[in-house]
Design an enzyme around this catalytic site. Structure first.
Site, PDB file in Angstrom:
ATOM      1  N   SER A 185       9.714  -2.201 -63.088  1.00 46.86           N
ATOM      2  CA  SER A 185       9.310  -2.381 -64.495  1.00 46.86           C
ATOM      3  C   SER A 185       9.502  -3.827 -64.922  1.00 46.86           C
ATOM      4  O   SER A 185       8.670  -4.399 -65.631  1.00 46.86           O
ATOM      5  CB  SER A 185      10.097  -1.437 -65.419  1.00 46.86           C
ATOM      6  OG  SER A 185      11.481  -1.692 -65.352  1.00 46.86           O
ATOM      7  N   ASP A 239      17.461  -7.080 -65.054  1.00 48.43           N
ATOM      8  CA  ASP A 239      16.317  -6.968 -64.141  1.00 48.43           C
ATOM      9  C   ASP A 239      15.270  -8.039 -64.433  1.00 48.43           C
ATOM     10  O   ASP A 239      14.753  -8.687 -63.510  1.00 48.43           O
ATOM     11  CB  ASP A 239      15.671  -5.578 -64.253  1.00 48.43           C
ATOM     12  CG  ASP A 239      16.569  -4.472 -63.708  1.00 48.43           C
ATOM     13  OD1 ASP A 239      17.688  -4.779 -63.272  1.00 48.43           O
ATOM     14  OD2 ASP A 239      16.148  -3.305 -63.727  1.00 48.43           O
TER      15      ASP A 239
HETATM   16  N1  ATP Z   1       3.029  -1.916 -60.591  1.00 48.41           N
HETATM   17  C1  ATP Z   1       3.133  -1.324 -61.785  1.00 48.41           C
HETATM   18  N2  ATP Z   1       2.025  -1.104 -62.535  1.00 48.41           N
HETATM   19  C2  ATP Z   1       2.146  -0.533 -63.737  1.00 48.41           C
HETATM   20  N3  ATP Z   1       3.277  -0.121 -64.307  1.00 48.41           N
HETATM   21  C3  ATP Z   1       4.390  -0.300 -63.617  1.00 48.41           C
HETATM   22  C4  ATP Z   1       4.396  -0.916 -62.320  1.00 48.41           C
HETATM   23  N4  ATP Z   1       5.663  -0.947 -61.887  1.00 48.41           N
HETATM   24  C5  ATP Z   1       6.416  -0.376 -62.854  1.00 48.41           C
HETATM   25  N5  ATP Z   1       5.666   0.018 -63.893  1.00 48.41           N
HETATM   26  C6  ATP Z   1       6.146   0.670 -65.128  1.00 48.41           C
HETATM   27  O1  ATP Z   1       7.543   0.781 -65.033  1.00 48.41           O
HETATM   28  C7  ATP Z   1       7.949   2.173 -64.950  1.00 48.41           C
HETATM   29  C8  ATP Z   1       9.084   2.335 -63.957  1.00 48.41           C
HETATM   30  O2  ATP Z   1      10.195   1.693 -64.497  1.00 48.41           O
HETATM   31  P1  ATP Z   1      11.672   2.165 -64.229  1.00 48.41           P
HETATM   32  O3  ATP Z   1      12.533   1.216 -64.961  1.00 48.41           O
HETATM   33  O4  ATP Z   1      11.829   3.619 -64.553  1.00 48.41           O
HETATM   34  O5  ATP Z   1      11.868   1.992 -62.659  1.00 48.41           O
HETATM   35  P2  ATP Z   1      12.224   0.693 -61.814  1.00 48.41           P
HETATM   36  O6  ATP Z   1      12.073  -0.517 -62.683  1.00 48.41           O
HETATM   37  O7  ATP Z   1      11.406   0.724 -60.579  1.00 48.41           O
HETATM   38  O8  ATP Z   1      13.734   0.926 -61.418  1.00 48.41           O
HETATM   39  P3  ATP Z   1      15.085   0.216 -62.005  1.00 48.41           P
HETATM   40  O9  ATP Z   1      14.838  -0.008 -63.477  1.00 48.41           O
HETATM   41  O10 ATP Z   1      16.165   1.209 -61.748  1.00 48.41           O
HETATM   42  O11 ATP Z   1      15.237  -1.012 -61.204  1.00 48.41           O
HETATM   43  C9  ATP Z   1       6.692   2.901 -64.531  1.00 48.41           C
HETATM   44  O12 ATP Z   1       6.746   4.257 -64.966  1.00 48.41           O
HETATM   45  C10 ATP Z   1       5.601   2.093 -65.232  1.00 48.41           C
HETATM   46  O13 ATP Z   1       5.517   2.437 -66.602  1.00 48.41           O
HETATM   47  C1  MEV Z   2      20.566   0.942 -64.898  1.00 51.09           C
HETATM   48  C2  MEV Z   2      20.419  -0.544 -65.221  1.00 51.09           C
HETATM   49  O1  MEV Z   2      21.723  -1.080 -65.386  1.00 51.09           O
HETATM   50  C3  MEV Z   2      19.785  -1.297 -64.081  1.00 51.09           C
HETATM   51  C4  MEV Z   2      18.428  -0.828 -63.688  1.00 51.09           C
HETATM   52  O2  MEV Z   2      17.955  -1.640 -62.621  1.00 51.09           O
HETATM   53  C5  MEV Z   2      19.627  -0.674 -66.506  1.00 51.09           C
HETATM   54  C6  MEV Z   2      19.688  -2.066 -67.112  1.00 51.09           C
HETATM   55  O3  MEV Z   2      20.592  -2.850 -66.817  1.00 51.09           O
HETATM   56  O4  MEV Z   2      18.816  -2.343 -67.958  1.00 51.09           O
HETATM   57 MG    MG Z   3      13.189  -0.731 -64.491  1.00 56.25          MG
END
Ligand code: ATP
Ligand code: MEV
Ligand code: MG
Length: 385
Positions: free
Chosen positions: A139, A188
Site C-alpha cells: 500500500s 512504510d
Molecule cells: N499494486 C497495487 N495496485 C493497486 N492497489 C494496491 C496495490 N498494492 C496495494 N494496493 C492497495 O493496498 C491494499 C493493501 O494494503 P495493506 O496495507 O492491507 O497491505 P500491505 O501494504 O501489502 O501490507 P503491510 O501494510 O502489512 O506492509 C490493497 O487492498 C490495495 O487497496
Molecule cells: C502494522 C504496521 O505497524 C506496519 C505495517 O507494515 C502498521 C503501521 O505502522 O502503519
Molecule cells: Mg500497507
C-alpha cells in the site's frame, strides 16, 4: 491543463522489529526491498481520468466534468474523503482492495489539482512485483508512486528528488496510506520514499548508517489479511486490556532498541556468534509479543516451527495475520544455489539508484508453506521522467 508523461517506482519493505507498536509511538526498524511498484502517468485529451490497477483487477474511468464539482465543498461541512466516498459509492469501513486504491488515487489527484482552473485528464497505470496485502508495504509503495507522479505533474517538474521533494512525496503518500490503512504510523511510506534501512519513532525518520550485512529469508504464507483490520484489532485490545498490553508495547520498543544497538556493535566490531544468538532471541520474543497482540496466524506458527527445526528463528513482518515472515540466517547457513539470501543494510537516500543485494528465500527450508518470493534489496525511490 495538460500534464506530460511520468514514470516512477518505489520499493516495498520488511519490518525487522516494531510493527504495530510503532503505531502507538514505539520504535520500529525497517528496510526496503528490491520488489517495486511502478506507475506510468500519461496526460490525455480524452476529458477522462482513467486508472488501471492490474494487480487488483481494477479499472475505472470518470469524466473530468463529473469530478470537478467535488473539488469545492458546495454542500458545506463535508470532507473531501466523505465527498469521494459518496461519489464512488464506497461505504465507511469498506476494506475492498479496489475501493481503497481508487479512493486513495482520487483523493491525491483532487487534492493536488484543487488549485487548477480545470482538472487535467490523464491515464494512470500502476503495477507491482509486490504481493498485495502480504506485509511487504504494497500500500505504501502504491501511495508513494501516486504521490511522486502526481506531485511532479502538479509542479510540472522533472524531479531529481531533493530532500525537500522527498519529504513532500512522503507527506502526501501518508495521506493516501491513511485512506487505505485507517491509522498508519508512517513507517512504510517513509521506507518506500527513502529506501535503505531506517529507524522510525513517532514520525522521526533516522537512516541507520552503520549496520552489518545480514541474510534473511522471506516467506509468503499466502494467507490474505488486511492491515487496516489488524491495526484496529490491536487498538481494541490495548483499549480493553491497557495494563496488560502497554507493557507488551514497551517490551517491543526495547526489542527494537536492543536490535539497533546489537546491529551497531556488529558493524563496528564484527559479528560474533553471541550477537547472532541475541538477534535470534529478539526475533522469538517479538514473535510471541505479536501473537499476544492478536496478529499471529497458524501459518506463521508453522513457519516458525519449521525453520526452528533447522535451527533458524523467524517472525512475522508487517501487519501479520498471515502475509510474510522473515527468518534470520547465520553466515554459515547454506541456501538454495540460485538464491543468495542477504539483507543488505546500508542506507542510500538519493534517487534513481538501483544498487541492490539480494534477499531471497531458501525454498528447501519451507516447502510445507506456499513460498514464492525471491527478493533483492533496493535502496531508494527511483524515477525516470
Ligand atoms: N499494486 C497495487 N495496485 C493497486 N492497489 C494496491 C496495490 N498494492 C496495494 N494496493 C492497495 O493496498 C491494499 C493493501 O494494503 P495493506 O496495507 O492491507 O497491505 P500491505 O501494504 O501489502 O501490507 P503491510 O501494510 O502489512 O506492509 C490493497 O487492498 C490495495 O487497496
Ligand atoms: C502494522 C504496521 O505497524 C506496519 C505495517 O507494515 C502498521 C503501521 O505502522 O502503519
Ligand atoms: Mg500497507
Amino acid at each position: 491543463m495538460h500534464v506530460g508523461e511520468r514514470f516512477v517506482s518505489a520499493p516495498g519493505k520488511a519490518i525487522l522489529h516494531g510493527e504495530h507498536a510503532v503505531v502507538h509511538g514505539k520504535v520500529a526498524l525497517a528496510v526496503s526491498l528490491n520488489l517495486r511498484t511502478y506507475l506510468r502517468l500519461q496526460g490525455t485529451a480524452s476529458g477522462q481520468i482513467c486508472i488501471h490497477l492490474p494487480n487488483i483487477d481494477t479499472f475505472r474511468a470518470w469524466d473530468v466534468a463529473a469530478l470537478q464539482p467535488l473539488v469545492s465543498d458546495r454542500k458545506g461541512g463535508t470532507s473531501l474523503v466523505e465527498r469521494l466516498r459518496a461519489f464512488a459509492g464506497v461505504a465507511e469501513g469498506s476494506t475492498d482492495s479496489g475501493n481503497m486504491a481508487v479512493l486513495a488515487f482520487l483523493y491525491l489527484y483532487l487534492s493536488g489539482f484543487a488549485g487548477a482552473q480545470t482538472l487535467p485528464s490523464m491515464s494512470v497505470r500502476v503495477w507491482s512485483e509486490l504481493p498485495t496485502g502480504a506485509g511487504l508495504g504494497s500500500s505504501a509503495a502504491y501511495t508513494v508512486c501516486l504521490s511522486a507522479a502526481l506531485l511532479s505533474s502538479w509542479h510540472v517538474l522533472c524531479f531529481s528528488w531533493s530532500e525537500e521533494e522527498l519529504t513532500l512525496i512522503n507527506k502526501w503518500a501518508f495521506q493516501g496510506e491513511k485512506i487505505i490503512h485507517g491509522n498508519p504510523s508512517g513507517v512504510d511510506n517513509a521506507v518506500a520514499t527513502w529506501g535503505g534501512i531506517l529507524r522510525y519513532h513517532a514520525g522521526k525518520i533516522t537512516p541507520l548508517s552503520r549496520v552489518p550485512l545480514l541474510r534473511i529469508l522471506l516467506t509468503n504464507t499466502k494467507v490474505p489479511r488486511s492491515t487496516k483490520l489488524l491495526v484496529s484489532g490491536v487498538k481494541d485490545k490495548i483499549n480493553k486490556f491497557p495494563s496488560i498490553m502497554v507493557p507488551v508495547l514497551e517490551s517491543v520498543d526495547a526489542v527494537s532498541r536492543t536490535c539497533e544497538l546489537t546491529l551497531r556493535e556488529m558493524a563496528t566490531a564484527g559479528a560474533s556468534a553471541q550477537q547472532y544468538d541475541t538477534l535470534e532471541e529478539l526475533m522469538d520474543i517479538n514473535q510471541h509479543h505479536l501473537s499476544v497482540m492478536g496478529v499471529g496466524h497458524p501459518a506463521l506458527d508453522t513457519l516458525c516451527r519449521l525453520t526452528l527445526a533447522h535451527g533458524l528463528h523467524s517472525k512475522l513482518t508487517g501487519a501479520g495475520g498471515g502475509g510474510c515472515g522473515i527468518t534470520l540466517l547465520r553466515p554459515g547457513n547454506t541456501t538454495h544455489p540460485h538464491h543468495t539470501p542477504v539483507l543488505h543494510t546500508s542506507s542510500v537516500r538519493s534517487a534513481g539508484i538501483s544498487e541492490h543485494t539480494s534477499l531471497s528465500l531458501n525454498a528447501a527450508l519451507c516447502d510445507d508453506i506456499s513460498i514464492s518470493l525471491s527478493l533483492s534489496l533496493s535502496l531508494s525511490l527511483s524515477t525516470q521522467c
